[in-house]
Scaffold this motif. Structure first.
Motif, mmCIF file in Angstrom:
data_model
loop_
_atom_site.group_PDB
_atom_site.id
_atom_site.type_symbol
_atom_site.label_atom_id
_atom_site.label_comp_id
_atom_site.label_asym_id
_atom_site.label_seq_id
_atom_site.Cartn_x
_atom_site.Cartn_y
_atom_site.Cartn_z
ATOM 1 N N THR A 4 -6.049 10.426 -9.056
ATOM 2 C CA THR A 4 -6.975 9.325 -9.343
ATOM 3 C C THR A 4 -6.219 8.035 -9.608
ATOM 4 O O THR A 4 -6.567 6.967 -9.087
ATOM 5 N N ALA A 57 -3.311 7.301 -8.621
ATOM 6 C CA ALA A 57 -2.542 6.865 -7.452
ATOM 7 C C ALA A 57 -3.316 5.822 -6.661
ATOM 8 O O ALA A 57 -2.746 5.120 -5.821
ATOM 9 N N ASN A 58 -4.608 5.723 -6.942
ATOM 10 C CA ASN A 58 -5.444 4.708 -6.304
ATOM 11 C C ASN A 58 -5.161 3.354 -6.947
ATOM 12 O O ASN A 58 -5.351 3.184 -8.154
ATOM 13 N N ASN A 59 -4.709 2.399 -6.155
ATOM 14 C CA ASN A 59 -4.283 1.113 -6.701
ATOM 15 C C ASN A 59 -5.377 0.406 -7.491
ATOM 16 O O ASN A 59 -5.138 -0.111 -8.587
ATOM 17 N N GLU A 60 -6.575 0.367 -6.942
ATOM 18 C CA GLU A 60 -7.660 -0.352 -7.602
ATOM 19 C C GLU A 60 -8.014 0.306 -8.939
ATOM 20 O O GLU A 60 -8.191 -0.376 -9.956
ATOM 21 N N GLN A 61 -8.126 1.638 -8.945
ATOM 22 C CA GLN A 61 -8.453 2.363 -10.174
ATOM 23 C C GLN A 61 -7.369 2.147 -11.233
ATOM 24 O O GLN A 61 -7.656 1.892 -12.407
ATOM 25 N N ARG A 62 -6.126 2.224 -10.807
ATOM 26 C CA ARG A 62 -5.006 2.093 -11.740
ATOM 27 C C ARG A 62 -4.945 0.687 -12.347
ATOM 28 O O ARG A 62 -4.770 0.528 -13.549
ATOM 29 N N ASN A 64 -0.183 13.391 -1.774
ATOM 30 C CA ASN A 64 0.233 11.993 -1.768
ATOM 31 C C ASN A 64 1.739 11.943 -1.996
ATOM 32 O O ASN A 64 2.214 12.140 -3.114
ATOM 33 N N ILE A 71 0.830 -1.205 0.000
ATOM 34 C CA ILE A 71 0.000 0.000 0.000
ATOM 35 C C ILE A 71 0.866 1.257 0.000
ATOM 36 O O ILE A 71 0.551 2.253 -0.630
#
Length: 435
Positions: free
Chosen positions: A394, A396-401, A282, A250
């Motif tokens: 946006t 930087a969000n792992n799930e979105q990326r 971030n 994370i």
């Protein structure tokens, strides 16, 4: 049935390279699947081309013709220095080669491929035959609200460019090429709209780049495995041990990459300013800028001013092998060019499964989807910077990326050079009514 013969003028055409020279090479390979080609290119490209052909005998229907000005007439040219003057002289001096080759081999179709600048010369003889022009651009300009932030030299260059584009309708050479062409392939809507109305029916919006899916296949497979594994973790289908491994990542740094010659119009300053704002929210963000150019000193001063030197690195120019490595290890690709630039990099991003942040140049961006690319309209400079910042955060969000990475991989085959070549073939068959 005998295959149609086409003469191709490809000043920039060489295997294993990126940018326009790589684009010229890919176009020639795809065209050769459907037509017999005679390709005129620079003699300096010959060693690499001959070595590649020796290893790929299936492409024996490509007949390369090499020409360069004699050494005494090109001592002043080095790299991109003097390229426009040299290119103009090359076109003028090679015209007899075009004429002789087309006559001797009974070739009636001439395709001017590279350089694809609508204001630059083409073969006089070739343009009088069945003439395919492009894809061409060069009629795009940088809005003054962006260029006023450049150094003096770059501001002057942009003023001259705006003047040249505004006068395009009075440019005799440009008008002549529009008149003579049977098909005009336009890289962007900006160029398409500047084709004189009486010739507009011959103009088609058609990008000059596609995704090199085959070259990146191994990296794409690895990326797909990583993305799928990450998705399984998010969805809870992996065992607890895997979930714990993900939790440990994370705080992992998120690597953004921006690639291209460091020219002012390529928007690296926009990326830096947006990155600086995003990093305040971030601190896991890192940025790598790959390339070199006249704007580097200004960009370095921006980095110092914004106090982000610890998270921004400049690699300078790198070999293709290192470029591929840097792209493979990046998480997100950013292309903030204000006109068609770093287009090859953008398509590489898709084929490698990398989410893309880019500005809407009205050209190659037509090919991309919001499912894997954040396409930002070119509005006021502050608005563009803010939107790049939002896109950075946006992604930087792992799930979105990771979801966008998977979407990019799924889309890459439809953007391949193979599909691009078929599309071009179909245009020729329809427009020129050839079989």
């Amino acid at each position: 049935m005998a295959r149609k013969r086409i003469f191709v003028s490809a000043y920039a055409c060489e295997p294993g390279l990126g940018s326009e020279i790589g684009v010229g090479w890919h176009w020639v390979l795809e065209m050769s699947k459907y037509f017999d080609l005679w390709v005129l290119t620079r003699r300096s490209n010959m060693p690499n081309i001959n070595a590649w052909l020796a290893e790929n005998p299936d492409f024996s229907n490509i007949n390369f013709i090499y020409y360069d000005l004699p050494k005494w007439a090109r001592f002043w040219k080095k790299g991109l220095r003097g390229v426009r003057l040299y290119y103009i002289l090359w076109q003028l001096c090679s015209n007899n080669i075009v004429k002789r080759t087309m006559i001797e081999n009974n070739i009636s179709i001439f395709h001017h491929l590279t350089y694809g600048n609508a204001l630059w010369n083409v073969s006089r003889y070739g343009s009088k035959q069945t003439f395919i022009w492009g894809p061409v651009g060069g009629l795009e300009t940088i809005p003054e609200n962006f260029s006023r932030h450049y150094d003096t030299k770059c501001r002057i260059i942009e003023k001259f460019r705006r003047f040249a584009v505004a006068c395009a309708k009075l440019n005799v050479g440009f008008y002549y090429r529009c008149k003579q062409a049977d098909i005009i392939l336009c890289k962007t809507e900006h160029t398409l709209k500047r084709i004189p109305q009486r010739f507009a029916a011959k103009a088609i919006l058609f990008t000059d780049v596609a995704a090199d899916v085959i070259a990146h296949s191994d990296a794409a497979i690895n990326m797909a495995a990583d993305v799928t594994a990450h998705s399984d973790i998010i969805n809870g289908s992996n065992p607890p041990a895997a979930h714990n491994a993900s939790s440990n990542s994370i705080d992992k740094a998120i690597n953004f990459i921006s690639v291209g010659r460091l020219d002012a119009w390529r928007g690296f300053d926009l990326v830096l300013e947006a990155f600086a704002i995003a990093r305040k929210q971030n601190n896991r963000l890192n940025l790598t800028i790959v390339g070199d150019g006249n704007d580097k000193s200004r960009l370095l001063s921006i980095v110092d001013k914004l106090d982000i030197s610890s998270s921004v690195s400049f690699t300078g120019n790198v070999p293709m092998s290192e470029y591929k490595c840097l792209m493979n290890t990046a998480d997100v690709v950013v292309n903030a060019a204000l006109k068609e630039g770093a287009v090859t990099v953008s398509f590489d991003a898709v084929s490698l499964g990398k989410p893309l942040i880019c500005l809407d140049t009205t050209g190659y961006t037509r090919c991309f989807s919001e499912k894997y690319a954040v396409i930002i309209p070119i509005l006021e400079r502050d608005v563009v910077i803010d939107k790049i910042k939002d896109a950075i955060l946006t992604l930087a969000n792992n799930e979105q990326r990771h979801q966008m990475s998977l979407n990019a991989l799924n889309a890459s085959s439809s953007l391949s050079w193979q599909n691009h070549g078929k599309h071009f073939r179909d245009i020729l068959l329809e427009k020129l009514q050839i079989s």
